[in-house]
Design an enzyme around this catalytic site. Structure first.
Site, PDB file in Angstrom:
ATOM      1  N   LEU A 122       1.744   5.931  -2.876  1.00  0.00           N
ATOM      2  CA  LEU A 122       1.254   6.099  -1.509  1.00  0.00           C
ATOM      3  C   LEU A 122       1.269   7.565  -1.074  1.00  0.00           C
ATOM      4  O   LEU A 122       2.282   8.255  -1.204  1.00  0.00           O
ATOM      5  CB  LEU A 122       2.137   5.270  -0.557  1.00  0.00           C
ATOM      6  CG  LEU A 122       1.598   5.119   0.865  1.00  0.00           C
ATOM      7  CD1 LEU A 122       0.319   4.304   0.889  1.00  0.00           C
ATOM      8  CD2 LEU A 122       2.661   4.497   1.763  1.00  0.00           C
ATOM      9  N   ASP A 123       0.153   8.037  -0.538  1.00  0.00           N
ATOM     10  CA  ASP A 123       0.034   9.393   0.029  1.00  0.00           C
ATOM     11  C   ASP A 123       0.303  10.502  -0.982  1.00  0.00           C
ATOM     12  O   ASP A 123       0.639  11.628  -0.591  1.00  0.00           O
ATOM     13  CB  ASP A 123       0.979   9.570   1.236  1.00  0.00           C
ATOM     14  CG  ASP A 123       0.637   8.620   2.366  1.00  0.00           C
ATOM     15  OD1 ASP A 123      -0.516   8.154   2.426  1.00  0.00           O
ATOM     16  OD2 ASP A 123       1.522   8.339   3.194  1.00  0.00           O
TER      17      ASP A 123
END
Lengths: 292, 292, 292, 292
Positions: free
Chosen positions: D236-237
């Protein structure tokens, strides 16, 4: 800029302009204190502390302000405004200005303003969009806003301006925004419009005033292109500047590409200028602006 | 930000902090009016208009202010500060803070500060430069500033900090600037230093806190690198941020090139932070800063 | 922009300009391949792919390049340059240009360049600093660079220019940098100087060309002030622009404050322009520049 | 970046990736020369000139290219790609990618992309907009684009992703853009999506990865807020960053105001990333991107 207290229904903005002399701030803030108001933000500027022009913008909250508005204003006039010879205005949060947008065929600035309006970023009611072309009608109507097509031919320019003035009067417009409106407004129109007119010019003024700024910017080989939002005055492209910004370009970019980059600057500069004006943060003074 | 009145010898700055409640601005401005002072600029902030912390910075001019300073301050204490439980400070223009710069081997931030000092851009007296290396002595001495070489070895770190504390005390230092000082200051040092310490960190904090930020920025593939000026607290790289800025980089740039670009960001960010601190525009509050 | 291979002693830059026609890149890259060179970076621009002017900048590494330079250049001339009617230049990494700085009394641009020179950010040898004032001599001498004081009086302007031309010839100067040199150079001087002259102008050209740009910017109420680095041509402030940047200002800032902010823009803009020129990244063409 | 030759129907882009070794540029440019093509622009990058990965992007024009495409590609494969073990792609101008936008309730990024699509700034066909909410249907339909409502409940997340995969397959989508789509895509979805997925994250990554970045930015007292467009990966991210930008904020701004400023950064950053991707200017390599 919005303070934490933005949501209160009893927030108001007091705008003051007068000749600078000692005691103004004391008088205004003592008055607000006596009325039970709490100052949320305060900005001031003096063109010269000894005898110049003084400007003040205060946001404050006060219980039941709307209900006792008339008395509040009368007392302010008597105890502060008259002794200090102050010009002033009081605007309650939620008193939205009535705004008309003028546009031609380019829709990037218009689309940006409509999109902000939908998200409630503009403290205004858009009463109508007026255009000299029919092209953007569907887009405007989808936003629930009336679209007025006022064609402008060389021979009919005067009639068109008369029609626009009528539409502004009928809608009691308090702000006109030229969102890439490609007609020059006549001195007569400007004398009669009765409210501020904000324009976006697609260059970093005073560079490239006049027509075709991107082509001239490219020929001159500048490394940044810009946009300027300003109040419209009789002298073309010379009114007080509200906001400017620039974007970096290079030799590889064609005239068409400069236009694309420029559009992104234009719409953010115009939007910032309109938001600041609606927030009562812009004061025109002596050919320049003070932006609180 | 400097007003037109900057040259007057009778300009002063009043700084106020207290619990927010109605009437403070009225009390302060009425006092200044009664003393014959003219407010040149005024900025305020409240962390919460109902019961938060209130901060005010006013610049004003008043005839013969230096000559009647003691009375002025006593009257302010009695009629405003005590009733409102205000913490306050009054600084007259020309009262320069005494500042010490700590540096290691990189000289770009130091050179920038010395150059601004020579052009009188810093409202400070640089009483000394302290370094754990001898390298920059000639540059500092040319500027007419004493250079103290305090070597730091692992075993002698405590002694070095004691020596630095002595030097700060002897010079009555009111501001310490870490201009790329590559030693971590101990909690004991910070507890005893007795004045604010401003540091420049070569990343956009909180990204890349800790060592070697440019290498890590390059590995992560960021498109902007930054620098952060902050007050030093016990928790490394976590003190209140005063100023930040960034510069655009791309994949072609080596680690060495990122450092070069980064140096230009570091020195301007540190300089802006120091100038704002010296101009009494920075207030640390609750882990953040208010910058007027 | 510096590639990872920057440290190799056998890195070189090949610069090519010619009328655009098919096959140039193929010819150049085939030649380099045949010579055992590895292309590190390559940038090209054509003012018009059908019959315009073509520009190419290649960095490459090749073993023993310095030792076999003469043969390499002769073969390039024979097999590529002559058939394609190419103008070209080959510069080996480490061949530093000889640079003279002209300055008057303001030292911010000079100090910035000297500081970069000390950190080895400029691929140049600064052979001298020439000034029409004696003020900055100590600063320059500390950097180990000769300082030539050539006073300029109205009556002696011609003699002063002759003296400067002599000093440029004696030092075999290849680049002149005007670091806020407050004298206008005569057309005769420019015709005879024999190398590029880079100037820093303290406005966002073409806005506020001529004298006193900060005052005029303030009066016009612009929201950004800028600086422009350009090659000097006979027409004042109209030479090809190399680099520009801007900084945000507001109504509160005095003329003196605009100057301070402007100095920070001026020196970074001039430094970037000088670094790009020294890195052979700037090509003047038709009143504009191509910046690779 | 668009060259002057942008309008030609016989413009094409050649993308090359291979292990770096001498002679690649010579081989490619000789091939293009032999085919009668004229190189309009050329950009290259090598992760390490001795044995790293080499990337090349060339734009060229060639008469009748579309008509003789098959032969052109076969000859390139035989004479260049196979000997040099090159991965390559050829895209003709006008071959628009098929793009799907995923969105939730915030419409600022979507409205920006639709507005650019209308002005033909995106070299893509938007085949559909998929949303887990019905709110934005009218806006999308006005643009003449199909709107698919695929609700996502905790229990139905898997079914929703299956439905989205079907819709992507049916429309032969080549690029998925998450324009503030507030659902986390599962590793299974990402493994099966079969085309790049671009996301906009409302912080300057790696600062404030995860939820609620504006609130955390405000609490940390940063002076700039940012946005990051990146390719989506399982972590994520943490996918390769394509584009980032920031905007200045200050202590006076509420969380709501930061969001407003942030929206303007988000949409320009996402738009720039999408335009660069569609223009074949972005190459993901080793967790980072090369952006030509």
């Amino acid at each position: 800029m919005t303070s934490e207290a933005e949501a209160s229904p009893y927030t108001a903005r007091l705008l003051v302009a007068c000749r600078d002399r000692p005691g103004i701030v004391a008088a205004v803030s003592s008055f607000l204190h006596a009325e039970g108001a709490n100052i949320v933000s305060s900005e001031q500027y003096s063109s010269d502390p000894t005898g110049g022009q003084f400007f003040l913008r205060m946001e404050f909250v006060a219980d039941e302000l709307l209900e006792r508005r008339d008395g509040f204003e009368r007392r302010f006039a008597e105890t502060v405004a008259e002794p200090f010879e102050i010009e002033w205005e009081l605007r309650h949060r939620g008193e939205r200005r009535r705004m008309t947008i003028l546009v031609s065929r380019y829709d990037h600035c218009l689309a940006d303003l409509l999109s902000r309006h939908r998200r409630d970023e503009l403290e205004a009611e858009i009463t109508q969009v007026i255009s000299n072309h029919p092209d953007l009608e569907a887009e405007v109507r989808l936003a629930g806003i009336p679209y007025r097509h006022v064609p402008v031919e060389k021979a009919s320019k005067h009639e068109a301006e008369e029609r626009i003035l009528e539409l502004l009067a009928e809608t009691r417009t308090e702000l006109v925004v030229l969102a890439r409106y490609m007609q020059i407004l006549s001195p007569d129109f400007l004398a009669r419009v009765g409210c501020p007119v904000v324009n976006i010019h697609h260059s970093f003024l005073p560079a490239f005033a006049g027509a075709d700024p991107y082509r001239r910017a490219r020929e001159r080989g500048v490394k940044l292109i810009g946009a300027t939002a300003h109040y419209v005055t009789e002298e073309l492209d010379a009114g007080p500047i509200i906001e400017q910004d620039v974007a970096r370009v290079d030799h590889r970019q064609s005239a068409r590409e400069l236009e694309r980059v420029g559009r992104d600057v234009e719409r953010i500069v115009l939007a910032r200028a309109v938001m600041k004006h609606l927030d009562d943060r812009v004061i025109a003074h002596g050919g320049r602006t003070i932006v609180f």
